[in-house]
Design a protein around this motif. Structure first.
Motif, PDB file in Angstrom:
ATOM      1  N   ALA A  29       0.832  -1.207   0.000  1.00 51.14           N
ATOM      2  CA  ALA A  29       0.000   0.000   0.000  1.00 51.14           C
ATOM      3  C   ALA A  29       0.867   1.258   0.000  1.00 51.14           C
ATOM      4  O   ALA A  29       0.570   2.232  -0.681  1.00 51.14           O
ATOM      5  N   ALA A  30       1.950   1.212   0.768  1.00 53.46           N
ATOM      6  CA  ALA A  30       2.835   2.379   0.837  1.00 53.46           C
ATOM      7  C   ALA A  30       3.487   2.630  -0.521  1.00 53.46           C
ATOM      8  O   ALA A  30       3.521   3.757  -1.021  1.00 53.46           O
ATOM      9  N   ARG A  31       3.978   1.564  -1.131  1.00 48.31           N
ATOM     10  CA  ARG A  31       4.640   1.711  -2.433  1.00 48.31           C
ATOM     11  C   ARG A  31       3.660   2.209  -3.487  1.00 48.31           C
ATOM     12  O   ARG A  31       3.990   3.017  -4.344  1.00 48.31           O
ATOM     13  N   PHE A  32       2.417   1.735  -3.390  1.00 48.13           N
ATOM     14  CA  PHE A  32       1.409   2.075  -4.400  1.00 48.13           C
ATOM     15  C   PHE A  32       0.838   3.473  -4.181  1.00 48.13           C
ATOM     16  O   PHE A  32       0.410   4.133  -5.128  1.00 48.13           O
ATOM     17  N   GLY A  33       0.840   3.924  -2.943  1.00 46.99           N
ATOM     18  CA  GLY A  33       0.196   5.205  -2.625  1.00 46.99           C
ATOM     19  C   GLY A  33      -1.299   5.055  -2.401  1.00 46.99           C
ATOM     20  O   GLY A  33      -2.087   5.950  -2.700  1.00 46.99           O
ATOM     21  N   TRP A  34      -1.667   3.918  -1.847  1.00 46.89           N
ATOM     22  CA  TRP A  34      -3.077   3.546  -1.681  1.00 46.89           C
ATOM     23  C   TRP A  34      -3.872   4.561  -0.862  1.00 46.89           C
ATOM     24  O   TRP A  34      -5.083   4.733  -1.062  1.00 46.89           O
ATOM     25  N   ALA A  35      -3.204   5.244   0.056  1.00 47.74           N
ATOM     26  CA  ALA A  35      -3.918   6.145   0.980  1.00 47.74           C
ATOM     27  C   ALA A  35      -4.672   7.241   0.243  1.00 47.74           C
ATOM     28  O   ALA A  35      -5.645   7.788   0.760  1.00 47.74           O
ATOM     29  N   LYS A  36      -4.267   7.555  -0.972  1.00 46.95           N
ATOM     30  CA  LYS A  36      -4.935   8.640  -1.711  1.00 46.95           C
ATOM     31  C   LYS A  36      -6.169   8.175  -2.471  1.00 46.95           C
ATOM     32  O   LYS A  36      -6.765   8.945  -3.215  1.00 46.95           O
TER      33      LYS A  36
END
Lengths: 351, 753
Positions: B417-424
């Motif tokens: 998730a961090a690598r993908f930028g999932w939080a956005k």
């Protein structure tokens, strides 16, 4: 495989004589024919190899401003010819959206015009096909047919013509030069491919022995270079035939469409020129409403031949998009993903 | 000296000198230069070409074949038919064990599926044999074909997959659903798919009296050898199979296939070596495929987004004459902590070649349905799909209640998730667009695959010059066994990899089991590891019992093997080279065997699975419906990573396969004839380069002391699971359209504009 004769004539005249015999077919790059022969779909007695004939691999501008393209020019060479993409951008984009780089390097202009349908029932010799074997029936009609024709089909045949190249060509009034037993003649590309009717086995206006020696784009074809696009929706980003495609070319003067050209691919047994749509665009501003109206006109006679009603709606949307893209102006370079809806996506490096 | 127990942690091993290194594949140069000899590259003197004629119908019988016309064709030597063929020692219809599948080897004129071999033409040239086959012009008595998931009365098969229970449950599913605040009840469909290994099934067979030499790609040398021995009634030691390289197998080359048996029969019939290679379209029948499924998922969740029940039912098909049932619902056993779970299967019989294991059999089909349904439930609960998965994270295996031997899935979610930028990510679908106006969607899927172990043997030796030998009949399908197993071998005997002669790929070597189930590196690796330990122990015996050695008296456990020397554990200044030990002992070489096998005690105690989390971004044309995957990140925890380079390639391949599952792959079956209408690589779509986005693989550290001595879980199949669902979920997030029939087609996305 079946034994066949292979002849390599020295002149066009010899070639025509050799190919006029029953059971003879021309061989150019063979990108379609050899597959057909390996699959037992085509079982010729004689191959007449035209690849060594002189004078059929030239691209020349004639005195009247026409462009004459020899039948043996490869798809890749034509697409990458200096100036070709500038003058006929939709044609270059269509060429580069077809097949794969390897196939485009081999495939010829003449061969592209005469490629056979990709209907699975035509290729499957265990199935009935009126095109492959006249009068046997059409297993596609009630079969797996979501990719089949929505225009110009008959109960005998619902196959489509798979060419991308032919779609902008027919929009631009391309002319085919033919050498036959009675000498040279020429016909409009729009007259080359036939709709199936009751004789789907007769696919073109060519007679036995007829050899396409050149393709000509008339002087007026250049007039669309500022506003010409080819758009192709397919099931993967490259190396797939069109589900539906469209070539749109506009001549815009003083904010109005002076002349429009529109043709559809993947919808009929021939590249489908949409003249009724062209007519409604003449003299009007290039607006979304005008393009919607053109799309309705273009598909007015369409009807599903099976599980393919979606192609009619898709074709309308493709027409609108292709006209919109054309109106926006031809891009300075052929996109990295030619003819793809994703052509504008940055970072695309594959063709 | 007893062979070492493979599950005991061996003292001599020093991981890291070879294992763990990102070596490029050792057979790479051979392959690039075209010097790697695949089965069909062999041309023994006097070899003839065999071509199978295959059935154009899928049910009925062959009424006639024009054998005369075929035989009259120049170059044709013989035509093998049900009436003219060498006898077999056993009936190919008899199943002597669950790994024996029925095959069509001209035992009768009955036709059970399209593309079934009905004759074999043997000729001096491939062209003559091909034309001979065409001239047979078969006539048929046709019966109506059974086609599709509703072809007949359904039944509940006795087992699914390889001996899995057809139904399993834990807790009260109906009560869980009844008490749920949110419910999902949805049906997902997956199509038939074909393995389509680049290298077709091929065989070159030569008989010399009752000795049989075979070149043939196989994922299971000894299984194939045993089947051949049984079919032809000859001893195992009369058969020699070479299979040094496979151009992919994916499960379709695990078991002896009918057409390969026909090649051996043809060689026997004509008394000359014979080569038989299937044409691409002939692979759509007798060599297995992934069966279609229709899966119903019913899921309940409470007001907090906690699962209350998970009911997964899968309908699939098998052939009319044999049994393999895609265990799709079993995908719901391990991932989500529902207090009540039920999985069940039923099936119908259709006129098809028998379905078979195809890369992640059951896991792939089940995963795309489960991950879609979990996504649907997350949306129903108003939750982010990753948060929902974390909320229902299984701390113990849900179906069994067993603890996991190791499970770094939480780290996979976090790192991916961090690598993908999932939080956005937007919670609502159809909210994200790029600058060009394309719909953008982000999806997540959880990956899981069991960490399996089969049985294998290996033989190790240390030679007088101090070099090592490791022998194991292992299989390189392209995954890199020549490299990864050699790395394990080098560490196992304490030598640099270039000092170990690694032998694999032939049937005269110790049995390496089957290259399948993502278990080959673990199983063969364990055997290699144990053989290495055993041979080092023998060497240590020689040294420590010899008063002239500096290691005298150190005892077995007191030495370490490193860089070709035995070193005293408690005093590294005291050591001796292998060559010195052997020279003084006057021994040419020491050798020892080792075995790899599952540890039943550990399996009883723990649930063993690899895990992962895959994140995908798609772009969709809002009017035209064409989809393109633009980014994928996969984070996987699969125990010890033997070769990070090859492992990434395996995971890339799996992720691409998952993308393909969601968007491209489908065998189109004519609803009347049962024929596959796109039996070629032009029309059976798999992703091309332009469809594959930049892929990012993270291998998450995971130490597993229970799965096997080396802690390897396997990476061959897990990449598909999770990935297919992630792409499908991204398409939903982009468009707001939940497509439940795979592959996702353009027309499904034309509903809005």
């Amino acid at each position: 495989m079946k034994q066949f004769d292979y002849v390599r004539p020295a002149t066009v005249t010899e070639a025509v004589a050799a190919a006029a015999q029953p059971g003879a077919v021309y061989l150019a790059a063979g990108t379609n024919l050899l597959d057909l022969m390996k699959g037992g779909v085509s079982r010729p007695d004689r191959l007449v190899d035209v690849t060594h004939l002189d004078g059929l691999d030239q691209i020349e501008t004639l005195a009247d401003g026409s462009l004459r393209i020899g039948a043996l020019v490869s798809n890749a060479d034509l697409a990458h010819d200096p100036g070709f993409a500038t003058s006929y951008p939709a044609v270059a984009e269509a060429l580069l959206s077809g097949a794969s780089a390897q196939l485009r390097n081999a495939a010829t202009v003449g061969g592209n015009l005469l490629q056979r349908t990709r209907c699975a029932y035509f290729y499957d010799t265990a199935s009935r096909c009126n095109k492959r074997e006249a009068g046997t029936g059409c297993d596609a009609r009630d079969g797996e047919n979501r990719g089949h024709a929505v225009l110009g089909w008959s109960e005998s045949c619902i196959a489509t013509h798979p060419s991308d190249f032919c779609v902008p060509l027919v929009a631009l009034d391309a002319v085919v030069e033919i050498e036959g037993r009675n000498g040279r003649r020429e016909i409009a590309l729009d007259e080359l491919h036939r709709l199936p009717g009751n004789t789907p086995e007769r696919e073109s206006a060519l007679e036995p022995g007829d050899l396409i020696v050149a393709l000509r784009l008339p002087p007026a074809a250049r007039g669309f270079s500022a506003h010409a696009r080819y758009l192709k929706v397919r099931e993967r980003t490259s190396y797939a035939f069109a589900v539906v495609s469209a070539a749109a070319a506009l001549r815009i003067e003083n904010g109005k469409i002076a002349e429009a050209r529109l043709a559809l691919g993947g919808v009929a047994a021939k590249p489908w020129r949409a003249r009724a749509a062209e007519d409604v665009l003449r003299g009007v501003a290039p607006t979304a409403d005008a393009f919607q109206e053109a799309a309705w006109r273009a598909l007015a006679d369409a009807k599903p031949s099976g599980d393919n009603a979606f192609k009619i709606e898709l074709a309308r949307r493709i027409v609108v998009r292709a006209l919109t893209l054309a109106a926006a102006g031809t891009p300075a370079r052929v996109p990295a993903l030619p003819a793809s809806p994703f052509a504008s996506t940055s970072g695309a490096i594959h063709a | 000296m007893p062979e070492l127990n493979l599950t005991s942690a061996p003292a001599h091993l020093r991981h890291g000198s070879n294992i763990g290194q990102p070596l490029t594949r050792r057979d790479g140069v051979l392959k690039v230069k075209g010097q790697a000899t695949y089965a069909a590259d062999n041309h023994p003197p006097g070899m003839l070409f065999a071509v199978t004629a295959v059935s154009g119908i899928s049910r009925g019988r062959v009424a006639s074949l024009d054998v005369v016309a075929a035989k009259r064709h120049p170059g044709v030597v013989d035509v093998m038919t049900p009436d003219h063929k060498p006898p077999l020692a056993v009936d190919p219809e008899i199943k002597t064990n669950p790994f024996v599948f029925r095959m069509e080897v001209l035992q009768s004129d009955e036709i059970r599926y399209a593309n079934q071999p009905i004759a074999v033409v043997i000729a001096e040239t491939l062209e003559a044999a091909t034309e001979g086959a065409a001239l047979l012009a078969p006539r048929y008595e046709v019966q109506p074909a059974l086609v599709g998931l509703d072809a007949g009365e359904s039944f509940v098969p006795p087992v699914v997959g390889v001996g899995n229970p057809t139904e399993l449950h834990r807790g009260d599913v109906e009560a869980g659903l009844a008490s749920a605040e949110k419910q999902i009840d949805a049906i997902y469909q997956t199509p038939p798919q074909y393995h389509n290994a680049m290298e077709p099934h091929a065989i070159v067979a030569s008989w010399d009296g009752d000795r049989l030499q075979i070149d043939m790609p196989t994922q299971g040398l000894m299984l194939s050898l045993a089947r051949i021995a049984e079919l032809f009634g000859i001893a195992h030691d009369k058969i020699h199979i070479r299979s040094p390289f496979l151009g992919g197998g994916f499960g379709s080359k695990g078991l002896m296939a009918g057409p390969q048996t026909l090649g051996i029969m043809a060689a026997k019939l004509v008394g000359r070596p014979v080569k038989l290679v299937l044409r691409r379209e002939q692979m759509y029948g007798p060599v297995g495929h992934r069966a279609p499924t229709r899966q119903r998922l019913r899921i309940g969740a409470d007001g907090e987004g906690r699962l209350t029940a998970l009911d997964h039912h899968a309908r699939t098909v098998s052939s009319t004459f044999d049994d393999f049932y895609e265990p799709a619902a079993d995908a719901s056993h391990t991932l989500y902590a529902a207090p009540a779970i039920r999985t069940s299967h039923d099936a119908v019989r259709v006129n098809t070649g028998t379905p078979l294991f195809m890369r992640a059999p059951g896991e792939a089909t089940g995963s795309i349905a489960l991950e879609s349904a979990i996504d649907e439930m997350a949306w129903a609960c108003g939750m982010d799909p990753l948060a929902f998965r974390l909320k229902n994270y299984a701390e113990v295996e849900p179906i069994s209640g067993k603890p996991f031997s190791s499970k770094a899935l939480r780290a996979c979610y976090e790192q991916g998730a961090a690598r993908f930028g999932w939080a956005k990510r937007s919670l609502q679908p159809r909210q994200m667009r790029d600058d060009a106006g394309f719909l953008v969607g982000w999806g997540v899927g959880t990956a899981t695959f069991p960490a399996l172990m089969f049985q294998a043997q290996a033989r190790a030796a240390i030679r007088r010059d101090g070099s090592g030998v490791m022998e194991i009949g292992a299989h390189d399908m392209g995954q890199g066994a020549w490299t990864a197993l050699a790395q394990i071998a080098a560490d196992a005997v304490g030598l640099d990899i270039d000092r170990v002669e690694f032998k694999a790929g032939t049937s005269d070597l110790p049995d390496a089991g089957i290259a399948g189930g993502s278990a080959h590196t673990a199983t063969a690796g364990a055997a290699i590891h144990s053989a290495g330990a055993a041979v080092i122990a023998k060497l240590a015996d020689l040294a420590t019992n010899d008063e002239r050695s500096p290691l005298f008296g150190a005892g077995n456990a007191g030495v370490i093997a490193r860089d070709g020397r035995l070193v005293r554990r408690d005093d590294e200044s005291r050591s001796e080279s292998y060559a010195e030990i052997l020279a003084r002992a006057g021994v040419a070489e020491v050798e020892a065997g080792g075995t790899g096998a599952p540890n039943p005690a550990a399996m009883e105690e723990y649930a063993m699975h690899a895990h992962g989390a895959v994140f995908a971004e798609v772009k969709v044309d809002p009017e035209l419906g064409q989809v393109r995957v633009t980014r994928m990140v996969g984070a996987f925890a699969a125990g010890r990573i033997v070769n990070p380079h090859l492992v990434k390639s395996q995971l890339f391949g799996g992720m691409i396969w998952g993308l393909s599952f969601a968007l491209h792959e489908e065998a189109i079956t004519d609803r009347r004839s049962g024929r596959i209408m796109n039996a070629n690589l032009g029309e059976y779509h798999i992703p091309v380069n332009a469809d594959v986005p930049p892929l990012d693989v993270i291998t998450v550290d995971e130490h597993d002391p229970h799965v096997n001595a080396l802690g390897i879980k396997g990476v061959g199949e897990i990449g598909i699971t999770g990935s297919a669902g992630a792409v499908a979920n991204a398409v939903w997030h982009a468009t707001g359209v939940r497509v439940r029939r795979f592959p996702i087609r353009i027309e499904e996305l034309l509903t809005q504009s």
